[in-house]
Design an enzyme around this catalytic site. Structure first.
Site, PDB file in Angstrom:
ATOM      1  N   ALA B 155       1.008  -1.117   0.216  1.00 21.13           N
ATOM      2  CA  ALA B 155       0.231   0.184   0.083  1.00 21.13           C
ATOM      3  C   ALA B 155       0.895   1.106   0.264  1.00 21.13           C
ATOM      4  O   ALA B 155       1.858   1.104  -1.208  1.00 21.13           O
ATOM      5  CB  ALA B 155      -0.838   0.072   1.431  1.00 21.13           C
ATOM      6  N   CYS B 156      -0.204   2.156   0.789  1.00 21.74           N
ATOM      7  CA  CYS B 156       1.644   3.636   1.330  1.00 21.74           C
ATOM      8  C   CYS B 156       2.284   3.726   1.315  1.00 21.74           C
ATOM      9  O   CYS B 156       3.193   4.151   0.686  1.00 21.74           O
ATOM     10  CB  CYS B 156       0.592   4.348   1.712  1.00 21.74           C
ATOM     11  SG  CYS B 156      -1.500   4.648   1.287  1.00 21.74           S
ATOM     12  N   SER B 157       2.875   2.286   1.761  1.00 23.01           N
ATOM     13  CA  SER B 157       5.133   1.878   2.301  1.00 23.01           C
ATOM     14  C   SER B 157       4.748   1.284   0.693  1.00 23.01           C
ATOM     15  O   SER B 157       6.473   1.328   1.728  1.00 23.01           O
ATOM     16  CB  SER B 157       4.821   1.482   3.340  1.00 23.01           C
ATOM     17  OG  SER B 157       4.290   1.821   4.730  1.00 23.01           O
ATOM     18  N   SER B 158       4.856   1.619  -0.015  1.00 23.13           N
ATOM     19  CA  SER B 158       4.989   0.783  -1.147  1.00 23.13           C
ATOM     20  C   SER B 158       6.940   0.646  -1.098  1.00 23.13           C
ATOM     21  O   SER B 158       7.532   0.418  -1.557  1.00 23.13           O
ATOM     22  CB  SER B 158       4.895   0.390  -2.035  1.00 23.13           C
ATOM     23  OG  SER B 158       3.698  -0.269  -1.738  1.00 23.13           O
ATOM     24  N   SER B 338       1.861   5.876  -1.993  1.00 19.97           N
ATOM     25  CA  SER B 338       3.164   5.055  -2.048  1.00 19.97           C
ATOM     26  C   SER B 338       4.011   6.041  -2.709  1.00 19.97           C
ATOM     27  O   SER B 338       5.389   7.182  -2.134  1.00 19.97           O
ATOM     28  CB  SER B 338       3.986   4.058  -2.625  1.00 19.97           C
ATOM     29  OG  SER B 338       3.645   3.801  -4.169  1.00 19.97           O
TER      30      SER B 338
END
Lengths: 377, 377
Positions: B155-158, B338
């Site tokens: 998700a957003c931390s990719s 991300s």
């Protein structure tokens, strides 16, 4: 650099299985009903009659005799031909998480580890259950592991690519104990109405525990002598199911009845192009490690097609490999994507001795191929 | 261990953008039509009237003023409210590949590298375009890179997880030059009919080139002092779109009109739970590196919500951060998953000097959070 070892593996197989005979009976019923329903168009040459299949054809073409599946009834129902899995609430573990936890517990027990020892969980497989949260984080939570987790996907090569990522993290010190899981529900993205491919996949999940040798507590340790990965883009194996499907119109054209949202391949082209790619990868890897093919006691190859594996082994060895040297689990499991070569390693290593070397090798869609050289301590 | 540096970054932004005013005009037209069509049920109390929105509400709630999008017309059409992207043949580059190639070329030029120098491509984003072949392999082929490629998703931390994987590979010697791309078509998995979330995402793609410092040719180098990742499972941000949807029945229940196949969140819970998780991650990471918050010249934070970023910075610094210390790109881009923290790093680092330290930090669904400590050479 620290020595990285595999200290445990685990395997989850669904309770149900489908023989070629049962699969063909369902498929041929579908074919008969289709041809009956389209009799007049077929008569008038406006529509092609579907051809029935046979258990003998399937085994001759692939070496597959049966496969484990998450839902036998839904697959064999000629009016459905899609596994039936109940909808799960957010609070329940997902299908991939559930399989992963089973395989992970076996791998951790073999490694003499508890979930609390794990500080990195990687879920690597050919099709993830949802966009987010990551399946790996769900597995981390279900087991009670610490640290961090993420999903990765490079189709049938997901396990070997995951092993390299795990070994990299252990060598760089960004993890101390890695749990890799490969949950594959291949029957979920397979077109059971396609005579050419309906028989080739099965469902399974594998797990691998990796640590630094100086941390390991298990007696059985497989040192990673090296990993080598290779990818070359090809459209010959595709699955266009994805979140952008809703933004575009029809999925007609070359993509078949499924709209390209299920597995599809150009089998002959894949065979012709992937065999030399994989043989070269293994040969180059052995050269890089200063090993000869004769030094390799076992080849745990991706299990997609028996003839393909026999030809790859022959190219690497310069002669035919026997069942002992290149074991086959394809007859029992069919193709389980990234889990296949790990199942082979899990099932066929107990007889090897200290110092014996083996190659765990995956290949498939992408194209992608990965080679992991292992030596028993 | 070799020193790993970021030698180039790139950013692709779609040509079209949507202001809060234009988005609200479309949304309120949809609301009016819905309420008119359901007037009698609403009158009878059998159905809830939808509430209109306002540009002021959106900016006050999020700090967002506009967002770049892959298709403005499809999103703003009150009868559609879904981006319209034409179907592409297998032979054409996919949407994510196309975005990635643009961002990658800029990053490679900044690094003084050509695609031929790259031997590992990682596509890390919150939603991949298809199951296989991997998007990263398509990007590798489109650019003409060698080696291997794979997709990953947390998700957003990719992006921060991808940076750690890249740094691990460079330190372990399984890659010499890594290209990381973060193609995000967030408007493809956003429910533009949901007043609480229709405004929060935009589309963009970032690229990062990573190498060993002793290999690098670029003058501008950002040394990776360390990375720290953390995940904790949560159902408060979910997207249940996936290949197993077809195997189960309806997607009713708690999952909303989209059947849970689009982004959905419990915004207040996310705010309350993620802020302390991220503040603790950064503080622990700085402690681990022997750095004080005062030693950090810049925080390139994930861009999801202005108040969230201000509160995280305040918790880490013990006082309010100014716009210079914790730059904001949210007003122009909205949340690009991300890509957000990398856009911030790409846009807001030129003024920093040799020896200056910054923290690139992502957080989001999973929950997942990643901290990358960088020092300018």
């Amino acid at each position: 650099m620290p020595t990285i070892v595999i200290t445990g593996t685990g395997l989850f197989t669904p309770a149900e299985s489908v023989s070629n005979e049962a699969l063909v009976e369902s498929f041929n019923t579908f074919v008969q009903r289709y041809n009956d329903a389209h009799a007049s168009e077929i008569e008038a040459g406006e529509c092609e009659a579907l051809a029935p299949s046979s258990a003998e054809f399937i085994e001759a073409a692939s070496g597959i005799r049966r496969r484990y599946v998450v839902d036998r009834e839904g697959i064999l129902d000629p009016e459905r031909m899609v596994p039936r899995l109940r909808e799960r609430s957010d609070e329940e573990p997902g299908v991939l998480c559930e399989m992963s936890v089973h395989a992970a517990r076996e791998a951790l027990e073999a490694a003499g580890r508890t979930p609390a020892d794990v500080d990195c969980v990687i879920a690597a497989c050919s099709n993830l259950e949802r966009a987010y949260p990551a399946v790996a984080i769900e597995v981390q939570d279900a087991l009670g592991c610490g640290g961090y987790a993420y999903d990765m996907n490079v189709a049938c090569s997901s396990a070997t690519f995951g092993i390299q990522n795990a070994a990299n993290a252990l060598q760089a010190g960004t993890a101390r104990c890695v749990l890799l899981v490969n949950p594959e529900v291949c029957t979920g993205h397979l077109d059971f109405r396609d005579r050419d491919s309906h028989f080739i996949f099965g469902d399974a999940c594998t797990a691998v525990v990796l640590e630094r040798s100086d941390d390991a507590v298990a007696d059985e340790r497989w040192e990673i002598l090296g990993t080598r990965l290779s990818t070359q883009f090809s459209n010959n194996i595709r699955n266009d199911f994805g979140f952008l499907n809703r933004t575009s119109g029809s999925h007609a054209g070359s993509r078949g009845d499924s709209g390209g949202r299920l597995f599809r391949q150009q089998g002959r082209k894949v065979f012709k192009e992937v065999v030399p790619m994989v043989a070269a990868l293994i040969t180059d890897h052995l050269d890089q490690l200063g090993l000869a093919a004769a030094d390799v006691s076992r080849f745990w190859l991706h299990q997609a097609n028996l003839a393909m594996n026999q030809l790859i082994a022959r190219r690497v060895l310069g002669r035919d490999a026997d069942e002992k040297q290149a074991p086959v689990i394809l007859d029992e499991f069919a193709n389980t994507s990234s889990a296949g070569s790990v199942i082979c390693f899990h099932r066929h290593r107990a007889d090897l001795g200290s110092g014996d070397v083996g190659i765990l090798c995956s290949f498939g869609a992408g194209y992608s191929a990965g080679s992991v050289a292992l030596r028993k301590h």
